[in-house]
Design an enzyme around this catalytic site. Sequence first.
Site, PDB file in Angstrom:
ATOM      1  N   CYS A  40       5.242  23.030  22.013  1.00  0.00           N
ATOM      2  CA  CYS A  40       4.479  23.081  20.781  1.00  0.00           C
ATOM      3  C   CYS A  40       5.326  22.454  19.686  1.00  0.00           C
ATOM      4  CB  CYS A  40       4.096  24.510  20.436  1.00  0.00           C
ATOM      5  SG  CYS A  40       5.534  25.493  20.017  1.00  0.00           S
ATOM      6  N   CYS A  43       8.583  23.921  18.824  1.00  0.00           N
ATOM      7  CA  CYS A  43       9.753  23.632  19.654  1.00  0.00           C
ATOM      8  C   CYS A  43      10.547  22.491  19.040  1.00  0.00           C
ATOM      9  CB  CYS A  43       9.345  23.222  21.056  1.00  0.00           C
ATOM     10  SG  CYS A  43       8.530  24.510  21.967  1.00  0.00           S
ATOM     11  N   ASP A 419      -7.014  -4.515  -4.627  1.00  0.00           N
ATOM     12  CA  ASP A 419      -6.701  -5.925  -4.786  1.00  0.00           C
ATOM     13  C   ASP A 419      -7.963  -6.741  -4.508  1.00  0.00           C
ATOM     14  OD1 ASP A 419      -4.880  -8.303  -4.682  1.00  0.00           O
ATOM     15  OD2 ASP A 419      -5.521  -8.297  -2.590  1.00  0.00           O
TER      16      ASP A 419
HETATM   17  P1  ADP Z   1      -4.947 -11.288  -5.672  1.00  0.00           P
HETATM   18  O1  ADP Z   1      -4.176 -10.343  -6.516  1.00  0.00           O
HETATM   19  O2  ADP Z   1      -6.370 -11.386  -6.125  1.00  0.00           O
HETATM   20  O3  ADP Z   1      -4.870 -10.992  -4.224  1.00  0.00           O
HETATM   21  P2  ADP Z   1      -2.801 -13.200  -5.688  1.00  0.00           P
HETATM   22  O4  ADP Z   1      -1.869 -12.299  -6.409  1.00  0.00           O
HETATM   23  O5  ADP Z   1      -2.567 -13.446  -4.268  1.00  0.00           O
HETATM   24  O6  ADP Z   1      -4.305 -12.735  -5.900  1.00  0.00           O
HETATM   25  O7  ADP Z   1      -2.813 -14.582  -6.446  1.00  0.00           O
HETATM   26  C1  ADP Z   1      -3.050 -14.626  -7.803  1.00  0.00           C
HETATM   27  C2  ADP Z   1      -3.266 -16.013  -8.285  1.00  0.00           C
HETATM   28  O8  ADP Z   1      -2.056 -16.746  -8.169  1.00  0.00           O
HETATM   29  C3  ADP Z   1      -4.280 -16.812  -7.533  1.00  0.00           C
HETATM   30  O9  ADP Z   1      -5.570 -16.579  -7.996  1.00  0.00           O
HETATM   31  C4  ADP Z   1      -3.822 -18.213  -7.794  1.00  0.00           C
HETATM   32  O10 ADP Z   1      -4.306 -18.656  -9.020  1.00  0.00           O
HETATM   33  C5  ADP Z   1      -2.332 -18.085  -7.895  1.00  0.00           C
HETATM   34  N1  ADP Z   1      -1.630 -18.458  -6.651  1.00  0.00           N
HETATM   35  C6  ADP Z   1      -0.947 -17.630  -5.859  1.00  0.00           C
HETATM   36  N2  ADP Z   1      -0.417 -18.284  -4.820  1.00  0.00           N
HETATM   37  C7  ADP Z   1      -0.810 -19.557  -4.937  1.00  0.00           C
HETATM   38  C8  ADP Z   1      -0.615 -20.728  -4.145  1.00  0.00           C
HETATM   39  N3  ADP Z   1       0.061 -20.735  -3.011  1.00  0.00           N
HETATM   40  N4  ADP Z   1      -1.170 -21.855  -4.601  1.00  0.00           N
HETATM   41  C9  ADP Z   1      -1.874 -21.875  -5.736  1.00  0.00           C
HETATM   42  N5  ADP Z   1      -2.100 -20.816  -6.490  1.00  0.00           N
HETATM   43  C10 ADP Z   1      -1.584 -19.667  -6.124  1.00  0.00           C
HETATM   44 MG    MG Z   2      -4.346 -10.337  -2.250  1.00  0.00          MG
END
Ligand code: ADP
Ligand code: MG
Length: 725
Positions: A40, A43, A419
Amino acid sequence: MSAQNCCGLPEHTHDKNNNHNQPKGGKGARVTIPIGGMHCPACALNIEKSLNCVSGVIEANVNFIGEEVTVSYDPHRTDIEHIKRAIVRPGYLIKETAWERAKVFWSERIFLIQMAVCALLVIAANLIAHFGPAPHHLVWKLTLADIISLAVIVIGGYTILKGAIQALLVWDVTVFSLVSIASIAAVVVGAYKEAAMVILIMLIGETLERVALRKSRNAITKLLNLAPISAIVKRDGIESEISADAVRPDDVVIIKPGARIPVDGIIIKGEGAINESSLTGESLPADKKEGATVYSGTINEGNAFEMKATKTGDDTSFALIKRLILEAETQKAPIQRIADRYARYFVPLILLIAVGVYAATRNPYTAITILIVACPCALVLATPTAVVTGLTNASRHGILIKGGQYLETLGGLNSLLIDKTGTLTSGKLSVTDIVTFDTTENELLTLAATAERHSEHPIARAIIRKSEELKLPIPESDNFEIFKGSGVRITYQKTTILVGNNRLFSEQQIDIGQDISDAVAGLENQGKTTLLVAQNNKICGVIGLSDTLRANAVDTIRKLKQMGLNKIALITGDNQRVASAVAKEIGIEEYYAQMLPEDKVKKLKELKESGFRVGMVGDGVNDAPALAASDVGMAMGAFGSDVAIEAADVSLMSDDLAKIPEAILLSRRALGIIRQNFTFAIVYNIVMMFLVTQLVHEQHNMVWGAVAHQFSSLLVITNSLRLLR
Ligand code: ADP
Ligand code: MG
């Protein structure tokens, strides 16, 4: 989130041959030892207590389900021999060699034989006493029935007494101690038949408990036994069947229809219909074509195909999940710690009460029955049984909870941050608009794709997909630089390419001009994510992308609200307009936009400080720190994303948003059952003690005490087993 979880994740392997390894960065050593003889969760507690008495032991975590203990210790102050001795001392066995395993096997059988013998003897003693010839004293003042009863006490009581003595050796008084004292006292006052009966009932109760607990353990082992055993590999054109552990990365593995996939990999020839229910809880098979990733432990319900192994051995997703499930069992819920503490005071307290009752009534039978009735077995079982069954049920549904403490916090959440990209939305974006400035559309796409080539972000993947569709070249670049949550920068043939959002461009002081500004505003007003592209700090254009909401987003939010979560907010790195559009569409009032990963963490801390118990749901892309900073981090669609699984406290293996309320409801149910168990155990004990003082005055009443006692333990276990449903 506990420190244990942040740094204590799968550092150790479960390799039985090489299980003595150094933990990362620590000065101690660590060992995993398989144990037998635990029946259990209490233990497990005894073993931990015993190990914690060894000086030099830093931490001991017994895994009841996996039947092993992981001990961190200081090799200068103690050694494996001492550790093993501490495990054996309270009466448990080590299962390393074949001989030791045989011993474990027999110790369990012997218990049953012992019980059967005792049962027969008790029946015989009673028959003789009732129907036999008039009792005459054989030796001293003992009748035949008395002698048989004494035999039962010796045979059956042996294990109990041994348990009591072993507990005493680690300075502990347990349930065994109470029963032993009660039996000895009963013998002293000459109640042989009753003492024998009490011992028999205790043995029967113990057996029933073991059976019930095995049920919850079986549910988990069944899950874990899905581990693939063999694999058909093709090496140098020859097919051969080998053990799944022997597959190496880059091996070509042949998957027959109906076969379990042995390792993680990519389909290279043919296509399959993969049932991933063992890991995600989703039973509908997914069609997977060439290039798709398949995971170990899932089943091919379609045609035969060939795959190339990418992750093998302990690195497969199945191995990771298995490790997490096993580790989850060692993480105790805080409520259980409280229970353990109480249980310690409980036993001496009951002893005192019994002595007090004897002093007041001068009736030994009443006092002895108090000892039997009031054993805190049910109290000790209240939490661990519910936690184990709760965690098991969750994993069956593709919800992986990393430990009892998260089950508890998850049930107590009153606020949730969600998110956007990849969590509320599918994360499979598509390029919808391209607005250029002094270049062509294709040139702009090529620039963007060149920059995004090495990014894993959903936006990057959308750009690459689009370029591939249009058969545009995607050249290699240098100096890949990532701005988390805002964009990327690279150099390509001595030019710098920057892609990202408004925020990044204003930080980099790149003027985007009125035309582009208007274009961006226009796209964002349509709820689109925008991506700005610049070459050598000169703006070239903007790309608009749209994402789709996951199927049941609206329903899920409604459900969460109904469940009484009083603050649900969207949190995203995307722009204000998109955030507000999505929030409105799914019926969330609050949103936080343009949040960098560290802003998300700050927001969570703020909420926590203002008294909220906040959960964070994310996909692990740019929100892993937030998942870790929340009270409970939940990763959506975590299956296949090791980062997400490791950062989150709860991993929702499938892409189904409905798993969020499901996980919370399940935890609430588990918490409810724990509370019921507790209340029941305590109230029952108190009421029974009172009844005993009123009703038990004679020798033969003592037996009812034992029955009443076993009843409460079984009721608690049965109540917990309801969680398996
Ligand atoms: P969420 O919080 O909605 O999941 P992220 O934090 O992943 O979104 O990304 C936020 C924003 O950052 C995106 O909407 C984009 O504008 C920008 N971004 C993030 N990574 C990239 C990338 N690799 N290329 C271009 N833009 C990016
Ligand atoms: Mg995300």
